[in-house]
Write an enzyme that holds these catalytic residues in place. Structure first.
Site: not given
Length: 199
Positions: A174-177
């Site tokens: 999620p959230f490009r992490l």
């Protein structure tokens, strides 16, 4: 495997991911983008099918007179990128290229459908084609030549093995992490070292 682990062999990790992709990808879970380059470093990339992998490397087959065949002969280094959209995972592999043995090439060629074996003879891969009729004429020529008999492997058709020195596993988060783990070694017989990367 649900999580990256520095203790896990990267080939075992890849095997698990490929097996999972085989259950979820609608077409060709073994499709991979293969990047090659000329000796002066000009790159080219295309999709090929992985036809085998083990601790020695990742195997694919091609017309040796094709563009990729010529580039690999001139500069025997390559990279692969697998992307399984259904799993939100990616694997990048870099390494040296070695030819497969004649026995390996013969065995894989013999396993192909008869029409594919004819096609290997008929296609002058990567070279100019005047019309579809020209290709169909060449197919008919080799169908007549071989009839119902054995179709030998063309001398210009074989395989390569990418011997990895760097393998990166990537997983969407999620959230490009995202999760990224790299396995590295300088030579093919050395043990792997690992490190995590920022997304």
């Amino acid at each position: 495997m649900n999580d990256f682990s520095a203790d896990v062999d990267p080939i075992a990790q890849f095997s698990d991911w490929l097996a999972e992709a085989g259950k979820s990808e609608p077409n060709d879970p073994n499709a991979v983008c293969l990047a090659t380059s000329t000796p002066d470093g000009f790159p080219s990339a295309r999709m090929v099918l992985l036809k085998g992998h083990d601790e020695h490397g990742f195997v694919f087959y091609t017309n040796l007179e094709s563009r990729k065949g010529g580039e690999l002969a001139a500069n025997p280094k390559a990279a692969m990128c697998f992307h399984w959209k259904s799993l939100k995972r990616q694997v990048r592999i870099e390494g040296q290229i070695e030819p497969v043995t004649a026995e390996e090439a013969d065995a894989y060629y013999a396993s192909r459908a008869r029409d594919s074996r004819i096609g290997a003879w008929a296609s002058q891969q990567s070279r100019p084609l005047q019309s579809r009729f020209e290709l169909e004429s060449r197919i008919a020529e080799y169908v007549a030549k071989f009839g119902l008999g054995r179709i030998p492997r063309p001398p210009f058709w074989s395989g390569f093995r990418l011997v990895p020195v760097r393998i990166e596993f990537w997983r969407d988060r999620p959230f490009r992490l995202h999760d990224r783990m790299i396995y590295k070694r300088n030579l093919k017989d050395e043990p792997w070292t690992t490190e995590r990367l920022y997304p």
